[in-house]
Structure formats: C-alpha cells, structure tokens
Design a protein around this motif. Structure first.
Motif, PDB file in Angstrom:
ATOM      1  N   ARG A 113      -1.921  -0.279   8.286  1.00  0.00           N
ATOM      2  CA  ARG A 113      -1.348  -1.304   7.409  1.00  0.00           C
ATOM      3  C   ARG A 113       0.029  -0.864   6.909  1.00  0.00           C
ATOM      4  O   ARG A 113       0.350   0.313   6.921  1.00  0.00           O
ATOM      5  CB  ARG A 113      -2.286  -1.553   6.221  1.00  0.00           C
ATOM      6  CG  ARG A 113      -3.578  -2.244   6.615  1.00  0.00           C
ATOM      7  CD  ARG A 113      -4.555  -2.370   5.439  1.00  0.00           C
ATOM      8  NE  ARG A 113      -5.063  -1.052   5.045  1.00  0.00           N
ATOM      9  CZ  ARG A 113      -5.044  -0.596   3.815  1.00  0.00           C
ATOM     10  NH1 ARG A 113      -4.486  -1.320   2.845  1.00  0.00           N
ATOM     11  NH2 ARG A 113      -5.550   0.583   3.515  1.00  0.00           N
ATOM     12  N   HIS A 114       0.836  -1.824   6.445  1.00  0.00           N
ATOM     13  CA  HIS A 114       2.202  -1.518   6.032  1.00  0.00           C
ATOM     14  C   HIS A 114       2.249  -0.514   4.883  1.00  0.00           C
ATOM     15  O   HIS A 114       3.070   0.407   4.886  1.00  0.00           O
ATOM     16  CB  HIS A 114       2.927  -2.808   5.611  1.00  0.00           C
ATOM     17  CG  HIS A 114       3.177  -3.754   6.746  1.00  0.00           C
ATOM     18  ND1 HIS A 114       3.690  -3.344   7.957  1.00  0.00           N
ATOM     19  CD2 HIS A 114       2.968  -5.099   6.849  1.00  0.00           C
ATOM     20  CE1 HIS A 114       3.799  -4.396   8.765  1.00  0.00           C
ATOM     21  NE2 HIS A 114       3.366  -5.466   8.121  1.00  0.00           N
ATOM     22  N   ILE A 115       1.378  -0.691   3.883  1.00  0.00           N
ATOM     23  CA  ILE A 115       1.390   0.215   2.730  1.00  0.00           C
ATOM     24  C   ILE A 115       1.047   1.635   3.164  1.00  0.00           C
ATOM     25  O   ILE A 115       1.620   2.614   2.679  1.00  0.00           O
ATOM     26  CB  ILE A 115       0.415  -0.282   1.627  1.00  0.00           C
ATOM     27  CG1 ILE A 115       0.503   0.608   0.391  1.00  0.00           C
ATOM     28  CG2 ILE A 115      -1.009  -0.347   2.151  1.00  0.00           C
ATOM     29  CD1 ILE A 115       1.799   0.570  -0.327  1.00  0.00           C
ATOM     30  N   GLU A 116       0.134   1.766   4.124  1.00  0.00           N
ATOM     31  CA  GLU A 116      -0.228   3.084   4.640  1.00  0.00           C
ATOM     32  C   GLU A 116       0.954   3.723   5.376  1.00  0.00           C
ATOM     33  O   GLU A 116       1.212   4.925   5.240  1.00  0.00           O
ATOM     34  CB  GLU A 116      -1.433   2.963   5.579  1.00  0.00           C
ATOM     35  CG  GLU A 116      -2.711   2.522   4.890  1.00  0.00           C
ATOM     36  CD  GLU A 116      -3.846   2.243   5.866  1.00  0.00           C
ATOM     37  OE1 GLU A 116      -5.015   2.296   5.449  1.00  0.00           O
ATOM     38  OE2 GLU A 116      -3.552   1.966   7.053  1.00  0.00           O
ATOM     39  N   GLY A 117       1.666   2.905   6.137  1.00  0.00           N
ATOM     40  CA  GLY A 117       2.827   3.416   6.866  1.00  0.00           C
ATOM     41  C   GLY A 117       3.937   3.869   5.940  1.00  0.00           C
ATOM     42  O   GLY A 117       4.593   4.888   6.187  1.00  0.00           O
ATOM     43  N   LEU A 118       4.160   3.132   4.839  1.00  0.00           N
ATOM     44  CA  LEU A 118       5.213   3.505   3.902  1.00  0.00           C
ATOM     45  C   LEU A 118       4.872   4.814   3.179  1.00  0.00           C
ATOM     46  O   LEU A 118       5.745   5.674   2.995  1.00  0.00           O
ATOM     47  CB  LEU A 118       5.428   2.377   2.888  1.00  0.00           C
ATOM     48  CG  LEU A 118       6.063   1.095   3.449  1.00  0.00           C
ATOM     49  CD1 LEU A 118       6.097   0.004   2.392  1.00  0.00           C
ATOM     50  CD2 LEU A 118       7.475   1.378   3.979  1.00  0.00           C
ATOM     51  N   ILE A 119       3.619   4.970   2.772  1.00  0.00           N
ATOM     52  CA  ILE A 119       3.204   6.218   2.120  1.00  0.00           C
ATOM     53  C   ILE A 119       3.316   7.381   3.104  1.00  0.00           C
ATOM     54  O   ILE A 119       3.811   8.466   2.755  1.00  0.00           O
ATOM     55  CB  ILE A 119       1.762   6.114   1.586  1.00  0.00           C
ATOM     56  CG1 ILE A 119       1.662   5.010   0.532  1.00  0.00           C
ATOM     57  CG2 ILE A 119       1.291   7.449   1.014  1.00  0.00           C
ATOM     58  CD1 ILE A 119       2.527   5.240  -0.687  1.00  0.00           C
TER      59      ILE A 119
END
Length: 566
Positions: A113-119
């Motif tokens: 997911r996008h939030i996982e990729g950003l973290i």
C-alpha cells in the motif's frame, strides 16, 4: 531462591553478546553497530539458543530511544547547521525526497500500500550518525568544509526524523487501523491540526518553563558537589520530560527527550551533563540495537534476496547519487561531492526507529522491517570499504596535485610547531595550562575532541587538533615526533595510558606528564610510560596546607620539623 529472571537474563545475554560481537566487528574495522545488531539476531526468536523476553525487549528499546534522542538534542548545534545552511538544508531535503520516492517505487513493485511504501522509503533516507562521525573523525575531516557539510546535512535529516516521529502516528490514526482506512482530506487535516496544536503547546511550555527550570535545577544540584546527584538529575530530566511529554501533551517520547537535550545544551553544564550521562546512554543504546536485532528474521536474505539487493542499491547508489548531484549543482568540488555521498551511503539508528514505529502501527509490513534491517547491516559493513576506495582515489589526486605544484605531500600538514608542548584535553585543567604556557611564549599544540572547546582554543590563538588522541591519526597530526613534552590533562587515566604508550613508540625521547585522581591511576600511568603523574587531590591538599600555614596563627609552624614544603 529464584535468581533467574527475564530482565536479568536479557541484560546479561544482551550485554555479553553485544560486547563480544561488537569487539569482533571493531577488530575487523567495522562499526560496532554490526556486532550489536547481530547480538540481537542471536538472542531473537528466529535463531536457535537463548530467546529474549519479547515483551521486555521493546520496553528496554524504548528507554534506548529516549536516551538516544536526548543525546541527539544534547549535541544539536544550530551554529554548525547555519554555517552550511545553503547546501545542507536543500541538499538533505532533496536527498530525503529522492530516497523516499525510490523506496516507494520499490514497494509498488512488491504490491504494498502507498502508506507502507512511504514509511519504507523514508526509513532508507537517514544515515547513521555513529557511522558517519566515526568515518569523518578517522579521516580528520570534521573540521574541514566537507566534514561540516556532512554534519550539517545529518542535522537536517535528524530534524526531519524528529518531525516524522510526530506526524506518523497522527497519519496512522487518521487512516484507521493499520492505515487501511479511507479518511478524507478534512479528517486528515483535522488530525494533523490537533497534533500540531499539542506539539506547539509542548514546545511553548518547554521554552517558557523548561528553559528556566532545567538550568536552575542543574545549577542547584551542581552546587551540592555530588556527582551522583548531578548524573541522576540529568537522567531524571531526560526520562521525566520524555514521559511527561507523552502523558500530558500526547507527543512522542522521542520528541520530549530531544527537546530536553536541546534545552540542556544551552546550559553551562552541558559538557558535564553529556559526560556524566554518556555511560548510561551508551548502555541503553546498545540494548536498543540488540532489541532491534531481535526483531530481524535472517530468512529474508534467502526468501527475498532480490528485494534485499534492490533496497541496498537504493541506499548505496540511489540516495548517494542524489547527494552527489546536489552537491555538484551547488558548485562544490568533486572531492567534496564524493565524500558527502559516500558518508551518506548507509542507514542506521533513525531507520530502525522509523521502521519500528511503522511496524508497531501496522503501516509497515514485517518484510519491510526486515528489509530495512538487512540493508542497514549490509550498508554499514560496506561503508568502510567505500571509504577505503575513496581514500585511495583522493590520495592519488592529492599526490598528483602536489607534484604539479612541486610540493611534497608530507609538507602539506597544518601543524608546523617544533620543540612544542602537546596538551591533551582542553577542559578546566588543560585550558588553564595551555593559556599559561602560551602567555610565556611556549609553543603549544592542543588535542581536543569537543567541537566547542576546539573553537575556544583556536580563538585563543592556540594550534589545535580536533579528535580523540586514542586515534593514531589524531596523535600524528599533533607532530609528536618534533615535540619536547606532552601533558595529558584529560581526566580519563585508562585512555591516557594507552595513548602514552603509543606516543612513546613514536618519540621515545619525549617527556610525558599526566593527570590522575587515585594512586591506582598514578601506577597505571607510570607503568604505561608517563615520566610523572600528578595526583590532583594531593596537590590541592598541599596548596591548601600552605595557605593555612601562611595565616598568622599557624605561620610559625612552616619552619618546624615535619612540615614538608611542596
């Protein structure tokens, strides 16, 4: 009687394994962090043998995070940042964005997911302070333009991580459990506004109350003369502000500890606070790295080797290339760009903190956490090799430049004194001694590791070498082969003894005086080659005795038998 408890077990295994593997890593010229992390791997649930308490380890790690962030705040230097702000601020921000986007792009290929990729991407952006400073100090670069840019760059990255530690929980809360929700922009903005309001209230409280209260408390405690109480006061401030910030203002332990250290840095007792709290900070920092290692599953190296390789390449080549391009774009020479990019080609403690926070909030998968840890281990081990290659390239470049200028490379050193006195340590004793000698036209070269003291020594007109005298390159820069005398004014007798022994090998004819605080330290210093060791307390007693005997009621006693002159 039951002697074995989970707390004692994890402390014993953690410290013993960390010491053993840390010493081995240091012997192999790697960062001890590698040893500490591997100690955690051995004590974790993914390897056979002892398994540490999975409930207790994170709590010890939290204490480690608090003291790590307290140390970051205690050494935060706005002056260092402002001196290179034109390159460090835009450079660090640009490189952080590039690393985050590259990590996010890799996560997209893995279906996260996008939030996982950003973290995940943000975890790859920040270099290890420990690794970078060690590499800079070994190469005598801290006082150069390159070193100051690297340190300023690192300060900006650290500040970005401090801000992230505040924002990430707020974003995770706005997005729902595990970041799977679909909160609209209004909900996210509302959550962020509340978070910033809490942070602003905490900052205002610390600036209005803490800035006055913390120095006031330390001044009163220092006045008691009790070192134990002073050390306890420093630790109480670090832990108390961190806990209070979380309980009263709802901000993270890390932000509270960072602010406590930053305000303490403004106090005149900052050096003593840093020195007295260092053993405790180091001990819990080790436990932090051990606990991080316990969460690492080595199976990731076998199950997902290509993802590990891709993550490592992002750190070593991706963000380093971004740093190189940015530094060159700002008009700095190739050597500066290569030094900055090489020093940033690794990740460390902040990567573990960010990744661990993401894992605990369910906005970073377990594989993502393992990829961060695996790439950190690999890049920390690779970094010395990268610097070795850079050193060889720069040595050839300098030799070529020296030949073109018809100057021998050996004549390019900054210390030109001969027949001088080397004063090791520019604290209360070393400062007075160096200034007295300098006032009497004695050539003095000061060796000091603290940046503020180095600045003060140079402002007084003293030739000064920055670094730890235990480092042979630091010692050689002070030109001991041409010196007549060395005075070790530093209070650490064990460290001084080892340095004296190496100094005598370089120049057997040099005379060495040293400072001690006990008979045992005197014997240690003399055994390692010191020609004389001054027991400070004894000399103070002699001086006070002479002052007493100079007073009228006891003046006649000075000439009586049994009263020895100093």
């Amino acid at each position: 009687m039951q002697h074995h408890t989970s707390l004692i077990a994890i402390l014993v295994y953690g410290f013993v394994l960390a010491f053993t593997l840390g010493a081995l890593a240091n012997r192999l010229r790697l960062s001890p962090l590698v040893g500490y992390l591997l100690a955690g791997v051995l004590a974790g649930p993914y390897t056979p043998g002892f398994i540490g308490d999975p409930e207790l380890a994170p709590q010890l790690a939290e204490v480690g995070v608090i003291l790590l962030m307290f140390g970051v705040g205690l050494h935060f230097s706005l002056r260092d940042l402002m001196s290179v702000r034109n390159i460090a601020i835009p450079g660090a921000i640009g490189q952080t964005l590039v690393a985050t986007l590259l990590g996010w792009g890799l996560s997209e290929l893995m279906g996260w997911r996008h939030i996982e990729g950003l973290i995940f991407g943000f975890s790859l952006a920040t270099a290890s302070t420990v690794v970078l400073l060690r590499a800079m100090e070994e190469r005598r670069l801290l006082d150069t333009r390159r070193g100051k840019i690297a340190v300023g760059w690192l300060i900006v990255e650290d500040l970005a991580c401090v801000i992230a530690l505040v924002l990430i929980p707020a974003l995770a809360g706005a997005l729902g459990e595990g970041g799977t929700g679909s909160a609209n922009a209004v909900d996210v903005a509302k959550t962020l506004a509340i978070t910033f309001g809490k942070v602003a209230a905490f900052v205002a409280f610390m600036l209005i109350v803490g800035r006055k209260a913390i120095p006031w408390v330390l001044e009163r405690i220092a006045g008691t003369g009790s070192r134990e109480l002073f050390t306890l006061a420093v630790l109480s401030i670090a832990m108390g502000v961190a806990f209070g910030s979380a309980e009263l203002f709802g901000v993270s332990f890390a932000l509270g500890a960072f602010f406590a250290g930053m305000l303490l840095n403004e106090s005149e007792f900052s050096h003593q606070a840093a020195q007295d709290s260092l053993p405790m900070r180091d001990a819990f920092a080790v436990l932090f790295f051990v606990s991080v290692g316990m969460l690492f599953d080595p199976g990731i190296l076998i199950e997902h080797p290509w993802q590990v390789l891709a993550t490592t390449l992002i750190i070593v080549f991706g963000k380093s290339a971004a740093a190189y391009v940015i530094v060159r774009a700002f008009g700095h020479p190739n050597s500066t760009a290569l030094t900055i990019s090489t020093s940033l080609a690794q990740i460390g403690e902040f990567a573990f903190i960010i990744a661990g926070l993401g894992l605990s909030l369910n906005i970073l998968p377990k594989d993502g956490h393992d990829l961060v840890l695996a790439s950190a281990l690999i890049t920390i081990m690779l970094n010395p090799l990268l610097f070795m290659g850079l050193d060889r390239w720069q040595a050839r470049a300098e030799a070529r430049a020296a030949r073109e200028a018809r100057v021998e490379p050996s004549k390019l050193g900054p210390i030109t004194a001969s027949g001088h006195v080397i004063v090791v340590g520019y604290g209360r004793v070393g400062r007075q001694l160096a200034q007295l000698l300098h006032d009497r036209d004695v050539q003095v070269v000061v060796v000091e590791s603290d940046a503020d003291r180095v600045t003060a020594a140079r402002a007084s007109g003293l030739q000064t070498v920055r670094g730890n005298v235990a480092n042979e390159l630091v010692m050689l820069e002070a030109a001991p082969e041409r010196a007549k005398l060395a005075v070790f004014a530093m209070p650490k007798a064990l460290e001084a003894g080892e340095a004296i022994e190496r100094l005598k090998v370089i120049n057997p004819a040099i005379s060495v005086l040293a400072r001690a605080h006990s008979e045992v330290e005197v014997k240690h210093l003399l055994a390692h080659g010191a020609d004389a060791a001054v027991l400070a307390e004894r000399e103070l007693a002699y001086a006070l005795r002479d002052m007493v005997l100079a007073m009228p009621p006891w003046r006649a006693l000075r000439t009586q038998p049994g009263v020895q002159p100093v």
